[in-house]
Design a protein around this motif. Sequence first.
Motif, short mmCIF file in Angstrom:
data_model
loop_
_atom_site.label_atom_id
_atom_site.label_comp_id
_atom_site.label_asym_id
_atom_site.label_seq_id
_atom_site.Cartn_x
_atom_site.Cartn_y
_atom_site.Cartn_z
N ARG A 87 0.87 -0.98 0.09
CA ARG A 87 0.17 -0.06 0.07
C ARG A 87 1.02 1.18 -0.05
NH1 ARG A 87 -4.89 -1.32 4.50
NH2 ARG A 87 -5.57 -3.19 3.21
N ASN A 88 0.53 2.09 -0.93
CA ASN A 88 1.03 3.41 -0.87
C ASN A 88 0.35 4.60 -1.29
OD1 ASN A 88 4.03 4.23 -0.52
ND2 ASN A 88 3.89 5.11 -2.71
N GLN A 89 0.48 5.77 -0.68
CA GLN A 89 -0.35 6.94 -1.15
C GLN A 89 0.37 7.55 -2.32
OE1 GLN A 89 -2.94 7.86 0.50
NE2 GLN A 89 -2.97 6.07 1.52
N ASP A 90 0.15 7.02 -3.50
CA ASP A 90 0.73 7.43 -4.96
C ASP A 90 -0.37 8.58 -5.29
OD1 ASP A 90 2.55 5.38 -5.00
OD2 ASP A 90 0.98 3.92 -5.86
N VAL A 91 0.06 9.43 -5.89
CA VAL A 91 -0.66 10.74 -6.50
C VAL A 91 -0.90 10.22 -7.72
CG1 VAL A 91 -0.56 12.97 -7.01
CG2 VAL A 91 0.83 12.19 -5.04
N VAL A 92 -2.31 9.97 -8.29
CA VAL A 92 -2.60 9.41 -9.48
C VAL A 92 -4.02 10.04 -9.85
CG1 VAL A 92 -3.51 7.27 -10.81
CG2 VAL A 92 -1.86 7.07 -8.82
N LYS A 93 -4.06 10.52 -11.04
CA LYS A 93 -5.29 10.95 -11.96
C LYS A 93 -5.79 10.18 -12.92
CE LYS A 93 -4.51 15.78 -10.41
NZ LYS A 93 -4.68 17.19 -10.91
N ARG A 94 -7.08 9.88 -12.99
CA ARG A 94 -7.45 9.06 -14.19
C ARG A 94 -8.35 9.87 -14.94
NH1 ARG A 94 -12.07 6.13 -15.04
NH2 ARG A 94 -12.60 6.57 -12.89
N MET A 95 -8.44 9.58 -16.24
CA MET A 95 -9.11 10.48 -17.34
C MET A 95 -9.79 9.34 -18.28
SD MET A 95 -8.19 13.28 -20.12
CE MET A 95 -7.88 11.92 -21.29
N SER A 96 -11.15 9.39 -18.37
CA SER A 96 -11.67 8.56 -19.49
C SER A 96 -11.84 9.13 -20.73
CB SER A 96 -13.06 8.23 -18.94
OG SER A 96 -14.03 7.44 -19.89
N PHE A 97 -11.69 8.55 -21.82
CA PHE A 97 -11.84 9.15 -23.33
C PHE A 97 -13.17 9.49 -23.50
CE2 PHE A 97 -7.63 6.93 -24.82
CZ PHE A 97 -6.89 8.02 -24.36
N GLN A 98 -14.23 9.18 -22.69
CA GLN A 98 -15.69 9.48 -22.84
C GLN A 98 -15.80 10.73 -22.20
OE1 GLN A 98 -18.10 7.68 -24.22
NE2 GLN A 98 -17.28 5.84 -24.59
N LYS A 99 -14.85 11.20 -21.56
CA LYS A 99 -15.09 12.49 -20.48
C LYS A 99 -13.61 13.26 -20.43
CE LYS A 99 -17.40 14.93 -17.01
NZ LYS A 99 -18.21 14.68 -15.81
N VAL A 100 -13.26 13.86 -21.62
CA VAL A 100 -12.02 14.09 -21.74
C VAL A 100 -11.74 15.57 -20.59
CG1 VAL A 100 -9.99 15.17 -23.14
CG2 VAL A 100 -11.31 13.30 -23.74
N ASP A 101 -10.46 15.36 -19.66
CA ASP A 101 -10.34 16.41 -18.84
C ASP A 101 -9.07 17.26 -19.57
OD1 ASP A 101 -8.74 18.04 -17.02
OD2 ASP A 101 -9.94 17.04 -15.49
N THR B 181 -7.28 19.66 -19.06
CA THR B 181 -5.94 20.04 -18.16
C THR B 181 -5.08 18.76 -18.16
OG1 THR B 181 -7.10 21.54 -16.85
CG2 THR B 181 -5.05 20.82 -15.81
N ILE B 182 -5.54 17.75 -17.91
CA ILE B 182 -4.98 16.35 -17.45
C ILE B 182 -4.22 15.99 -18.80
CG2 ILE B 182 -5.16 13.99 -17.21
CD1 ILE B 182 -7.17 14.55 -14.84
N LEU B 183 -5.23 16.06 -19.84
CA LEU B 183 -4.72 15.62 -21.40
C LEU B 183 -3.47 16.48 -21.61
CD1 LEU B 183 -5.14 13.85 -24.00
CD2 LEU B 183 -6.59 15.68 -24.89
N LYS B 184 -3.52 18.02 -21.50
CA LYS B 184 -2.46 18.88 -21.82
C LYS B 184 -1.16 18.41 -21.14
CE LYS B 184 -0.90 23.67 -21.63
NZ LYS B 184 -1.30 24.84 -21.53
N GLU B 185 -1.20 18.15 -19.88
CA GLU B 185 -0.20 17.65 -18.95
C GLU B 185 0.37 16.47 -19.63
OE1 GLU B 185 -1.10 19.26 -14.40
OE2 GLU B 185 -1.73 17.26 -14.95
#
Length: 387
Positions: free
Chosen positions: A145-159, A161-165
Motif C-alpha cells: 500500500r502506498n499513497q501514490d498521486v494518481v489521476k484518471r481520465m476517461s476518453f468518454q469524458k476528456v479532462d 487539463t490532464i490531457l495537456k499535462e
Amino acid sequence: MEIRQIKDNEKALVQDLRDYSFTSVYKGEKLEDFQYWLENSHVLGGFIEGELAGQVFIFPLNMTLRNQNHAMGGIGFVATDPIFRNRGVMKQLMIASLVQMRENKQVISVLAPYSVSFYRYFGWELFNDILHFEIQEKQFPQTARNQDVVKRMSFQKVDSTILKEVQEFHNRYAEKTEGCMKRTSAWWSRIIKRQLDGHIAVFYESNRVAGYIRYDIRDLCFTIHDYYSENYSVEEAIWRYVFSHASSIDKVRGVVSIEQRFMLSFAEPQIKQQRKQETMLRIVDVYAFFTQLTLPKDISFYIQVLDTFAPWNEGVFHIHKGSVEKVIIKPPTRILTISIQHLASLVAGYETIEQLLYRQCVQVDGEIISEINQLFPKSNCFFNEYF
C-alpha cells in the motif's frame, strides 16, 4: 498510369477503396478521424483510365533519431484495387511517395508492413522491437500500500487539463527517447477517437507528471497501450494501480519497450512475453538527414549509399570534422558501402556494423569500424504508434 495527388472531388473514392481493402468499414468517430487525415495528409493516387487503382497516405509526423527530432513521413492506408493488381500500381506509388516526402522535407519515413520483403525492396528496414506481454491472475504480485498521486481520465469524458499535462510529458519524453514520436493535439485526437472506451492514468511526483499509462478494460482483461515512466518509483506506482483492479480482471496484457524489465520486480517474473518487429524505417534523404545530426569532429570516413528508388541518395558521402559532404570521386580507402535499407538499420542502432558485416550486408574497411560505432552505437528504438 497517372500518379498524382488526390483532388477534393476524389476523396470519396479514397474512402471507398480503404473500406473495401481493409477488414472494417469506418463509422462514427473513426470515420471522422479518417476524414481529418484525408484532409491533412498528402494522399497520392494511381489512376488507370480515370479510375482510382491505388493509394498511399503520407502522414506529416516526426520521430527522434540520434538525439534529434526529424520530420517523418508516416506511410499508411496503402491499398490497391484488386481489379488493377499486377500492373505496377503500388511500385509507382511508392516511388512517387519518396519524391513527395523529399519535397516535404520529411527526411525519414516509417510504416507498418503487411509484407516485410515488399517494403525492403523499396528501401525500408525493420528497426524497432517491442515487447508484448501477458500476466495471468495467478501471477499477480502482492503490492504494498502506498499513497501514490494518481489521476484518471476517461476518453468518454476528456479532462483538457490532464490531457495537456500528459501531452507535454510525452513530448518531453519523446525528445530524449530513440524512435519515439512527439504527439500533436491532432494525433491525441486520433488516439481518443479510435479508443473511446480507453482511459489514461497519470502519475505525479512533486506536483509534476512523471509517467502515465493508456489502457482499456474489456472481457476481464486490463490492456496497456502506452506505458511511460521516468523512474523506477513511478513504475512501482503504475503496477500498484494496475493490480488494484485485481478483483475485476483475470489478466493484464500490454506493449512496452524491449528495454523494460518491470517483471523482474515480481515474485514470479516468468510471464508470457513475445518480441515483435512491427515497423520499418527508411532514410528518405541521406544528405539532409546527416546535416541534421550532431556529427563528431574527430571522425573521418566515407559512406557509399546504394539506393535504387531514390537516385538523389546514390553516391558517396564524406563524414568529416563534424560535417557531411557529397563527393564525386569514390575514394580507395576508409569507405563503407551500404544499401539504403541497411543504412536505416545501422542509423537506428538496430544492428551494429559488426552484425551487418557478419551477415555480408556491407563492405567496409576494418580501420573505420570503431568510428562507425562511435557515430552509430547500438541502440533500442521504441516506436509505438499506429497509422
